[in-house]
Design a protein around this motif. Structure first.
Motif, mmCIF file in Angstrom:
data_model
loop_
_atom_site.group_PDB
_atom_site.id
_atom_site.type_symbol
_atom_site.label_atom_id
_atom_site.label_comp_id
_atom_site.label_asym_id
_atom_site.label_seq_id
_atom_site.Cartn_x
_atom_site.Cartn_y
_atom_site.Cartn_z
ATOM 1 N N MET A 1 -5.697 30.788 -3.404
ATOM 2 C CA MET A 1 -6.806 31.244 -2.601
ATOM 3 C C MET A 1 -7.659 32.307 -3.607
ATOM 4 O O MET A 1 -6.885 33.326 -4.203
ATOM 5 C CB MET A 1 -6.284 31.925 -1.329
ATOM 6 C CG MET A 1 -7.478 32.725 -0.330
ATOM 7 S SD MET A 1 -7.006 33.811 0.896
ATOM 8 C CE MET A 1 -6.030 32.102 1.932
ATOM 9 N N THR A 2 -8.813 32.226 -3.544
ATOM 10 C CA THR A 2 -9.888 33.278 -4.167
ATOM 11 C C THR A 2 -9.829 34.432 -3.662
ATOM 12 O O THR A 2 -9.413 34.864 -2.578
ATOM 13 C CB THR A 2 -11.370 32.806 -4.343
ATOM 14 O OG1 THR A 2 -11.866 32.847 -3.025
ATOM 15 C CG2 THR A 2 -11.336 31.268 -4.697
ATOM 16 N N THR A 4 -12.272 36.360 -2.971
ATOM 17 C CA THR A 4 -13.243 36.394 -2.005
ATOM 18 C C THR A 4 -12.897 36.043 -0.747
ATOM 19 O O THR A 4 -13.215 36.564 0.173
ATOM 20 C CB THR A 4 -14.524 35.786 -2.573
ATOM 21 O OG1 THR A 4 -14.907 36.134 -3.988
ATOM 22 C CG2 THR A 4 -15.703 35.893 -1.635
ATOM 23 N N LYS A 5 -12.143 34.695 -0.899
ATOM 24 C CA LYS A 5 -11.715 34.030 0.281
ATOM 25 C C LYS A 5 -10.531 35.031 1.260
ATOM 26 O O LYS A 5 -10.728 35.227 2.215
ATOM 27 C CB LYS A 5 -11.159 32.889 0.364
ATOM 28 C CG LYS A 5 -10.788 32.041 1.575
ATOM 29 C CD LYS A 5 -10.363 30.590 1.272
ATOM 30 C CE LYS A 5 -10.299 29.745 2.714
ATOM 31 N NZ LYS A 5 -9.826 28.320 2.501
ATOM 32 N N ALA A 8 -12.516 37.747 2.653
ATOM 33 C CA ALA A 8 -13.130 36.845 4.017
ATOM 34 C C ALA A 8 -12.144 36.857 5.473
ATOM 35 O O ALA A 8 -12.535 37.034 6.440
ATOM 36 C CB ALA A 8 -13.871 35.489 3.522
ATOM 37 N N GLU A 9 -10.898 36.516 4.746
ATOM 38 C CA GLU A 9 -10.008 36.152 5.933
ATOM 39 C C GLU A 9 -9.715 37.509 6.588
ATOM 40 O O GLU A 9 -9.585 37.384 7.738
ATOM 41 C CB GLU A 9 -8.709 35.699 5.405
ATOM 42 C CG GLU A 9 -9.253 33.914 5.263
ATOM 43 C CD GLU A 9 -7.724 33.141 4.876
ATOM 44 O OE1 GLU A 9 -6.736 33.640 4.926
ATOM 45 O OE2 GLU A 9 -8.014 31.848 4.941
ATOM 46 N N VAL A 171 -14.739 32.037 8.028
ATOM 47 C CA VAL A 171 -14.381 32.562 6.817
ATOM 48 C C VAL A 171 -15.209 31.914 5.492
ATOM 49 O O VAL A 171 -15.654 32.469 4.946
ATOM 50 C CB VAL A 171 -12.946 32.031 6.503
ATOM 51 C CG1 VAL A 171 -12.696 31.951 5.000
ATOM 52 C CG2 VAL A 171 -11.934 32.737 7.481
ATOM 53 N N ASP A 172 -15.812 30.536 6.027
ATOM 54 C CA ASP A 172 -16.649 30.226 4.805
ATOM 55 C C ASP A 172 -18.054 30.866 4.777
ATOM 56 O O ASP A 172 -18.456 31.235 3.422
ATOM 57 C CB ASP A 172 -17.064 28.830 4.990
ATOM 58 C CG ASP A 172 -15.590 27.610 4.520
ATOM 59 O OD1 ASP A 172 -14.789 28.244 4.119
ATOM 60 O OD2 ASP A 172 -15.749 26.673 5.071
ATOM 61 N N THR A 174 -18.249 33.942 5.552
ATOM 62 C CA THR A 174 -17.964 35.530 4.874
ATOM 63 C C THR A 174 -18.000 35.328 3.466
ATOM 64 O O THR A 174 -18.508 36.350 2.685
ATOM 65 C CB THR A 174 -16.957 36.197 5.528
ATOM 66 O OG1 THR A 174 -17.208 36.029 7.209
ATOM 67 C CG2 THR A 174 -16.831 37.316 5.082
ATOM 68 N N VAL A 175 -17.588 34.204 2.944
ATOM 69 C CA VAL A 175 -17.188 34.046 1.578
ATOM 70 C C VAL A 175 -18.854 34.212 0.847
ATOM 71 O O VAL A 175 -19.167 34.837 -0.183
ATOM 72 C CB VAL A 175 -16.390 32.754 1.231
ATOM 73 C CG1 VAL A 175 -16.897 32.486 -0.395
ATOM 74 C CG2 VAL A 175 -15.192 32.871 1.457
ATOM 75 N N SER A 225 -18.144 31.113 -4.903
ATOM 76 C CA SER A 225 -16.876 31.217 -4.205
ATOM 77 C C SER A 225 -15.893 32.324 -4.926
ATOM 78 O O SER A 225 -14.832 32.591 -4.318
ATOM 79 C CB SER A 225 -16.084 29.851 -4.113
ATOM 80 O OG SER A 225 -15.816 29.464 -5.224
ATOM 81 N N LYS A 226 -16.144 32.468 -6.194
ATOM 82 C CA LYS A 226 -15.295 33.370 -6.823
ATOM 83 C C LYS A 226 -16.329 34.453 -7.510
ATOM 84 O O LYS A 226 -16.315 34.629 -8.627
ATOM 85 C CB LYS A 226 -14.574 32.481 -8.042
ATOM 86 C CG LYS A 226 -13.672 31.571 -7.438
ATOM 87 C CD LYS A 226 -12.981 30.909 -8.805
ATOM 88 C CE LYS A 226 -11.960 29.829 -8.253
ATOM 89 N NZ LYS A 226 -11.345 29.136 -9.345
#
Length: 454
Positions: A1-2, A4-5, A8-9, A171-172, A174-175, A225-226
């Protein structure tokens, strides 16, 4: 998991019910302190430039401006964030070196008002925003801070997270919000050389850019995403050293907002440790400034990088002069908003004492920074006596707390002449979990108590 994610979560999953009572109460004090700073700064000339500009631009009446009236969400972010930073009384987090209130809260408030969110929604979003930007700021500090203004750069992530939370993004999405926030993160320290107005532009754009990133994400506007750890991402591009573990350590198990510090003096926070020490010495020994032969300040290198200015030419520049601030508090016994004025800027008594002040780096304080912002002060009198005082924590740090009552007094002092009913605003903000956000916005215009939400 990045990374950023992961953030976001965290943002998506945070619930108001997860917040301990201590965190809720503390967050309301952060909001109160931010709003007081914004009202205090709303009439300053640079803020009037923002006000005039957004009036020229126009915009749907979505969110309130501290300068009066309503405009678009974006315009409210610009004006309210700029206004809350200019008097140098906004909050600060030591380890990340971020004034989160001045970027996270104006973005969150503008969106919450426009989207008719509850006080609970706003509190939760602000907690998330502080958490995200503080963790990113800690990861890149202190190397990032030499060129980059953390409040502007890392703060953009915080405003994006807060708005993402208010908009109930996935989540996506928010990323996407965090990714595009990172691509807009900017703010160079070069303005300090001229004492320029740019510092207010930093906070204005950090609030605006974070909100923009989240609002675009709501429309599935994609992003990296990163953005944090990617090879051309924020960490590698904008810091010589970074520590990814500081982003993830105890995430979801603690609330960094309660590590926040509140300012007592109306100047750059890096000047405060020495000012506190000087004030303690002067008061403890009943000294008068005419008795002082010289003052030696021993502290950390960033103090010199940001505030070593023996000849400030403007009131604003004087707030970033260790020499001026030290002399001011020695002469006047305080360094409130009213103490920074045209009269004090070139006062002979202050300028003469400034020439007797030496600022040096001390290895102890340099090694402790940024976890501790400390100083040791040696005051030598004309009769040869020397007094020494030191501190690791200026007043307002969690380790040397400013009480709720003191912060209410600070709010009242900051808003003197800026609002007719400061007590109504205090009442509304300190009951924010019980009232609608629009009730707060109209509190000072109403005679009746704020209506509780059902």
């Amino acid at each position: 998991m990045t990374l950023t994610k992961l953030l976001a979560e965290y943002t998506l999953n945070l619930k108001y019910e997860d917040l301990p009572a201590e965190v809720v109460e503390f967050t309301k004090l952060c909001i109160l302190d931010w709003y007081g700073s914004a009202l205090a700064g709303k009439d300053e000339k640079p803020i009037q430039s923002f006000k005039e500009l957004v009036e020229e631009w126009g915009g749907h009446e979505q969110s309130s401006l501290v300068t009066g009236g309503k405009s678009s969400i974006g315009n409210a972010c610009l004006v309210n964030a700029a206004a809350s930073h200019i008097v140098e009384l906004d909050d600060i987090h030591k380890a990340s070196i971020i004034h989160a209130g001045t970027v996270v809260i104006p973005a969150a408030v503008a969106v919450a008002e426009a989207h008719k969110k509850s006080g609970k929604d706003l509190i939760t979003a602000i907690v998330a925003g502080y958490e995200v930007c503080y963790r990113i700021g800690e990861a890149v500090s202190p190397s990032h801070y030499f060129y980059w203004h953390n409040t502007a750069t890392c703060g953009t992530f915080g405003s994006a997270a807060a708005v993402a939370k208010l908009l109930n993004l996935t989540v996506d999405q928010t990323v996407y919000a965090l990714g595009n926030a990172g691509s807009q993160a900017a703010g160079l320290w070069e303005f300090i050389e001229d004492g320029a107005n740019t510092k207010q532009l930093h906070t204005a754009k950090a609030a605006y850019n974070g909100a923009l990133a989240a609002l675009l994400a709501k429309k599935d506007f994609t992003a990296a995403s990163k953005i944090l750890e990617g090879r051309r991402g924020f960490f590698n591009a904008m810091s010589d050293e970074f520590n990814i573990e500081k982003v993830t350590k105890n995430l979801g198990q603690e609330f960094k907002i309660i590590e926040n510090s509140f300012k007592i003096h109306a100047s750059c926070r890096h000047t405060h440790p020495a000012m506190d020490c000087i004030l303690d010495i002067m008061q403890e020994h009943s000294l008068h400034h005419e008795q002082l032969q010289n003052i030696t300040i021993k502290t950390y290198q960033t103090v010199l990088n940001i505030t070593d200015n023996p000849n400030p030419e403007t009131i604003y520049a004087s707030k970033f002069s260790s020499q001026f601030c030290a002399a001011l508090i020695a002469v006047n016994g305080s360094a409130s908003l009213k103490n920074f004025s045209k009269d004090t800027l070139h006062a002979n008594v202050i300028r003469e004492l400034m020439s007797k002040i030496d600022v040096q780096v001390d290895p102890y304080y340099e090694n402790a920074y940024p976890e501790k912002w400390g100083a040791k002060v040696e005051v030598t009198l004309n009769d040869g006596r020397t007094f020494i005082q030191s501190t690791d924590y200026p007043k307002g740090d969690p380790e040397k707390v400013a009480s709720k009552e003191e912060l209410i007094q600070k709010f009242t002092a900051m808003t003197s002449g800026k609002t007719d009913r400061p007590e109504a605003l205090v009442h509304a903000i300190l009951r924010l979990e019980e009232v609608d956000i629009n009730e707060w916005m109209s509190a000072e215009k109403r005679e009746e108590p704020c209506k509780q939400t059902q």
